[in-house]
Design a protein around this motif. Structure first.
Motif, short mmCIF file in Angstrom:
data_model
loop_
_atom_site.label_atom_id
_atom_site.label_comp_id
_atom_site.label_asym_id
_atom_site.label_seq_id
_atom_site.Cartn_x
_atom_site.Cartn_y
_atom_site.Cartn_z
N PHE A 161 0.84 -1.20 0.00
CA PHE A 161 0.00 0.00 0.00
C PHE A 161 0.88 1.26 0.00
CE2 PHE A 161 -2.73 -3.28 1.80
CZ PHE A 161 -3.93 -3.07 1.14
N ARG A 162 1.98 1.19 -0.65
CA ARG A 162 2.90 2.33 -0.69
C ARG A 162 2.38 3.44 -1.61
NH1 ARG A 162 9.43 1.84 -1.75
NH2 ARG A 162 9.94 4.05 -1.52
N CYS A 163 2.60 4.67 -1.22
CA CYS A 163 2.18 5.84 -2.01
C CYS A 163 0.67 5.86 -2.26
CB CYS A 163 2.93 5.90 -3.34
SG CYS A 163 4.70 6.18 -3.15
N CYS A 164 -0.09 5.44 -1.26
CA CYS A 164 -1.55 5.57 -1.32
C CYS A 164 -1.90 6.85 -0.57
CB CYS A 164 -2.22 4.35 -0.69
SG CYS A 164 -1.97 2.82 -1.64
N ASP A 165 -1.87 7.96 -1.26
CA ASP A 165 -1.91 9.28 -0.65
C ASP A 165 -3.19 9.58 0.12
OD1 ASP A 165 0.50 9.53 -1.92
OD2 ASP A 165 -0.23 10.85 -3.51
N SER A 166 -4.30 8.94 -0.26
CA SER A 166 -5.60 9.25 0.35
C SER A 166 -6.00 8.27 1.45
CB SER A 166 -6.69 9.26 -0.74
OG SER A 166 -6.39 10.19 -1.75
N GLY A 209 -2.06 -9.93 14.75
CA GLY A 209 -1.18 -11.06 14.42
C GLY A 209 -0.76 -11.12 12.97
N VAL A 210 -1.35 -10.28 12.11
CA VAL A 210 -0.94 -10.27 10.71
C VAL A 210 0.48 -9.71 10.59
CG1 VAL A 210 -1.93 -7.98 10.29
CG2 VAL A 210 -1.60 -9.55 8.38
N SER A 211 1.29 -10.34 9.74
CA SER A 211 2.66 -9.90 9.52
C SER A 211 2.67 -8.80 8.48
CB SER A 211 3.51 -11.08 9.05
OG SER A 211 4.81 -10.66 8.69
N VAL A 212 3.13 -7.60 8.89
CA VAL A 212 3.14 -6.44 8.00
C VAL A 212 4.58 -6.06 7.69
CG1 VAL A 212 2.43 -4.05 7.70
CG2 VAL A 212 0.97 -5.61 9.00
N ASN A 213 4.96 -6.14 6.43
CA ASN A 213 6.31 -5.73 6.04
C ASN A 213 6.55 -4.27 6.40
OD1 ASN A 213 8.27 -4.50 3.84
ND2 ASN A 213 8.69 -6.70 3.91
N GLU A 214 7.76 -3.95 6.82
CA GLU A 214 8.07 -2.61 7.29
C GLU A 214 7.90 -1.53 6.20
OE1 GLU A 214 12.93 -2.98 6.59
OE2 GLU A 214 12.11 -2.71 8.61
N ARG A 215 7.89 -1.96 4.94
CA ARG A 215 7.71 -1.02 3.83
C ARG A 215 6.30 -1.08 3.23
NH1 ARG A 215 12.78 0.47 1.61
NH2 ARG A 215 11.86 0.67 -0.46
N ALA A 216 5.43 -1.85 3.85
CA ALA A 216 4.10 -2.07 3.27
C ALA A 216 3.32 -0.78 3.08
CB ALA A 216 3.30 -3.05 4.15
N PHE A 217 3.43 0.16 4.04
CA PHE A 217 2.68 1.41 3.98
C PHE A 217 3.61 2.63 3.84
CE2 PHE A 217 -0.09 -1.61 6.09
CZ PHE A 217 -1.32 -1.37 5.50
N LYS A 218 4.78 2.40 3.30
CA LYS A 218 5.73 3.50 3.17
C LYS A 218 5.17 4.61 2.29
CE LYS A 218 10.59 4.49 2.24
NZ LYS A 218 11.91 3.97 1.82
N GLU A 219 5.39 5.86 2.72
CA GLU A 219 4.92 7.06 2.01
C GLU A 219 3.39 7.11 1.90
OE1 GLU A 219 7.71 8.23 -1.38
OE2 GLU A 219 8.24 6.11 -1.06
N THR A 220 2.74 6.49 2.86
CA THR A 220 1.28 6.53 2.93
C THR A 220 0.89 7.09 4.30
OG1 THR A 220 0.98 4.66 1.43
CG2 THR A 220 -0.85 5.14 2.93
N PRO A 221 0.07 8.13 4.37
CA PRO A 221 -0.25 8.78 5.65
C PRO A 221 -1.34 8.04 6.42
CG PRO A 221 -1.39 9.91 3.87
CD PRO A 221 -0.56 8.82 3.22
N VAL A 222 -1.10 6.78 6.72
CA VAL A 222 -2.14 5.93 7.29
C VAL A 222 -1.90 5.68 8.78
CG1 VAL A 222 -0.93 3.77 6.75
CG2 VAL A 222 -3.44 3.79 6.90
#
Length: 244
Positions: free
Chosen positions: A210-215, A224-237
């Motif tokens: 979900f990277r660069c999902c600006d909205s 318990g879900v495994s979330v990669n450290e870059r999964a939401f990079k550059e996303t204001p979530v």
């Protein structure tokens, strides 16, 4: 010419001079032949054509070619020669700039990778309720796609599936999906809502999914879900987790 080329045979000089005086129509002929070939192909495909490939479980759509009478919509039937149409091979509809809508039958269980890649005008597609496999990059750069209803039987959203679908507003992740692959929704700048229920079986979200999902401002995940450290990079979530 004879005076200046006194050492050559007169017959050779005559032939050379004659050739220089005759117009060269070879280039014009080449373009005329190309024009005839193009016109012939357009007449041949004045209506959309579907090319099939037979398999043990039925027929797969190998290629779809739109015709002069319809370049914007496509409908795939549920049977061909008395057997079910069960899938789309890779690149079936890829790189069709005018395609806006596709209707698929519920008999289809498999859509291979890049099936709709670079269909930049595609706004609407009906995914079959029996679909269990959706290949990577299936909707890569479908920049006009606003909404997709994913079927309940889907177990994985593979890498790059919806990458750069910049008009996609909302996505609901089916409960049976266990993995969202890398770059799955990368660059979905209009994506505002990702719905994941408390009953979701989701176990992993890959790199830059979900990277660069600006909205995208918030999302709630199963604990318990495994979330990669870059999964939401550059996303204001803001990431929340369900309480059990």
């Amino acid at each position: 010419e004879i005076r200046s080329r006194s050492q050559e045979k007169i017959s050779n000089i005559v032939m050379n001079v004659k050739a220089s005086m005759v117009p060269d129509y070879s280039k014009k002929l080449k373009w005329a032949l190309i024009a005839v070939a193009v016109a012939g192909s357009l007449l041949l495909f004045s209506k959309p054509r579907i090319f099939y490939e037979h398999a043990d479980d039925g027929y797969y759509v190998r290629f779809y070619v739109y015709g002069l009478t319809n370049m914007t919509t496509a409908t795939i039937p549920d049977t061909y020669q008395g057997e079910k149409v069960v899938g789309l091979r890779g690149n079936t509809f890829s790189n069709m700039p005018f395609l806006t809508e596709v209707t698929l039958p519920d008999s289809i269980t498999e859509i291979r990778g890049q099936a709709f890649k670079n269909c930049r005008s595609l706004e609407r597609v009906t995914l079959p309720k029996n679909l269990t496999y959706l290949g990577g990059e299936a909707f890569y750069r479908c920049s006009s796609l606003e909404e997709v209803n994913l079927p309940a039987g889907l177990t994985e959203i593979r890498g790059n599936t919806f990458e750069e679908c910049s008009s996609l507003l909302r996505i609901e992740i089916p409960d049976n999906v266990t993995r969202i692959g890398g770059h799955a929704f990368y660059g979905n700048t209009s994506l505002e809502e990702v719905v994941i229920s408390p009953d979701s079986k989701l176990q992993q979200i890959g790199s830059s999914a979900f990277r660069c999902c600006d909205s995208l401002r918030e999302i709630t995940l199963p604990r318990g879900v495994s979330v990669n450290e870059r999964a939401f990079k550059e996303t204001p979530v803001r990431i929340d987790y369900y309480e059990y």
